[in-house]
Motif scaffolding. Structure first.
Motif, mmCIF file in Angstrom:
data_model
loop_
_atom_site.group_PDB
_atom_site.id
_atom_site.type_symbol
_atom_site.label_atom_id
_atom_site.label_comp_id
_atom_site.label_asym_id
_atom_site.label_seq_id
_atom_site.Cartn_x
_atom_site.Cartn_y
_atom_site.Cartn_z
ATOM 1 N N ILE A 4 0.780 -1.142 -0.107
ATOM 2 C CA ILE A 4 -0.080 0.016 -0.042
ATOM 3 C C ILE A 4 0.951 1.268 -0.011
ATOM 4 N N ASN A 5 2.068 1.233 0.875
ATOM 5 C CA ASN A 5 2.682 2.379 0.923
ATOM 6 C C ASN A 5 3.654 2.660 -0.483
ATOM 7 N N ILE A 6 4.070 1.505 -1.005
ATOM 8 C CA ILE A 6 4.612 1.759 -2.395
ATOM 9 C C ILE A 6 3.559 2.286 -3.435
ATOM 10 N N ILE A 7 2.300 1.847 -3.254
ATOM 11 C CA ILE A 7 1.266 2.334 -4.304
ATOM 12 C C ILE A 7 1.019 3.737 -3.868
ATOM 13 N N PHE A 8 1.172 4.180 -2.872
ATOM 14 C CA PHE A 8 0.813 5.592 -2.563
ATOM 15 C C PHE A 8 1.941 6.288 -3.329
ATOM 16 N N LEU A 60 10.042 6.015 -1.356
ATOM 17 C CA LEU A 60 10.364 4.797 -1.786
ATOM 18 C C LEU A 60 11.900 4.503 -1.320
ATOM 19 N N ILE A 61 12.821 5.547 -1.518
ATOM 20 C CA ILE A 61 14.189 5.375 -1.110
ATOM 21 C C ILE A 61 14.523 5.126 0.381
ATOM 22 N N LEU A 62 13.964 5.910 1.198
ATOM 23 C CA LEU A 62 14.072 5.835 2.783
ATOM 24 C C LEU A 62 13.276 4.554 2.963
ATOM 25 N N GLY A 63 12.027 4.338 2.662
ATOM 26 C CA GLY A 63 11.302 2.951 2.963
ATOM 27 C C GLY A 63 11.031 2.749 4.182
ATOM 28 N N TYR A 68 6.902 7.320 4.773
ATOM 29 C CA TYR A 68 5.447 7.259 3.959
ATOM 30 C C TYR A 68 4.317 7.908 4.769
ATOM 31 N N ALA A 69 4.418 8.220 6.189
ATOM 32 C CA ALA A 69 3.586 9.086 6.733
ATOM 33 C C ALA A 69 3.753 10.579 6.454
ATOM 34 N N MET A 70 4.872 10.974 6.021
ATOM 35 C CA MET A 70 5.303 12.421 5.702
ATOM 36 C C MET A 70 4.660 12.401 4.212
ATOM 37 N N LEU A 71 4.746 11.363 3.391
ATOM 38 C CA LEU A 71 4.066 11.629 2.087
ATOM 39 C C LEU A 71 2.716 11.580 2.363
ATOM 40 N N GLY A 72 1.898 11.050 3.323
ATOM 41 C CA GLY A 72 0.464 11.126 3.824
ATOM 42 C C GLY A 72 0.395 12.557 4.255
ATOM 43 N N VAL A 105 -5.574 9.466 -0.480
ATOM 44 C CA VAL A 105 -4.405 8.964 -0.257
ATOM 45 C C VAL A 105 -3.835 9.586 1.191
ATOM 46 N N GLY A 106 -3.927 10.806 1.441
ATOM 47 C CA GLY A 106 -3.100 11.363 2.709
ATOM 48 C C GLY A 106 -3.621 10.505 3.895
ATOM 49 N N CYS A 107 -4.853 10.427 4.047
ATOM 50 C CA CYS A 107 -5.210 10.044 5.362
ATOM 51 C C CYS A 107 -4.775 8.574 5.714
ATOM 52 N N PRO A 108 -5.030 7.760 4.572
ATOM 53 C CA PRO A 108 -4.593 6.176 4.982
ATOM 54 C C PRO A 108 -2.915 6.016 5.161
ATOM 55 N N ALA A 109 -2.298 6.809 4.204
ATOM 56 C CA ALA A 109 -0.807 7.071 4.234
ATOM 57 C C ALA A 109 -0.188 7.139 5.904
ATOM 58 N N ILE A 110 -1.074 8.311 6.478
ATOM 59 C CA ILE A 110 -0.712 8.467 7.579
ATOM 60 C C ILE A 110 -1.286 7.511 8.831
#
Length: 114
Positions: A4-8, A60-63, A68-72, A105-110
């Motif tokens: 899911i993180n990779i998809i986001f 993706l690089i940091l993984g 991924y939360a910051m992406l969210g 995208v944002g809420c689930p990633a968080i």
């Protein structure tokens, strides 16, 4: 969870590529007029394009869950700006669609990473 993180992240990169590599298409999709200056196109490449490409690649690089939360948080921040526009600037179907995408995208990633 990892998939899911990779998809986001890939979604961020993919959508960012439109702003980066096809700014006139993106401006048209957002009902923006490029005007007589190239600054509008430059802003789309930067803020709608490469910013999202960079966020996705960084995650993706940091993984890490934090990355991924910051992406969210970034997507949720975009949703907050869109909601502000819906309230202050007026409503449109297009704004609601973009708001829902940003929120979905944002809420689930968080949520998945905190």
């Amino acid at each position: 969870m990892d998939i899911i993180n990779i998809i986001f992240a890939l979604l961020s990169i993919g959508l960012g590529c439109f702003g980066w590599l096809a700014p006139k298409f993106t401006m048209s999709a957002l009902d923006l007029d490029p005007g007589t200056s190239s600054m509008g196109t430059s802003e789309i490449r930067a803020s709608v394009g490469c910013l999202f490409v960079g966020m996705g690649l960084g995650a993706l690089i940091l993984g890490t869950p934090t990355a991924y939360a910051m992406l969210g948080f970034s997507w949720a921040g975009a949703a907050a700006g869109r909601l502000t526009s819906l309230i202050v600037d007026g409503r449109s179907q297009k704004k609601w669609v973009y708001f829902l995408v940003e929120l979905c995208v944002g809420c689930p990633a968080i949520w998945f990473n905190i």
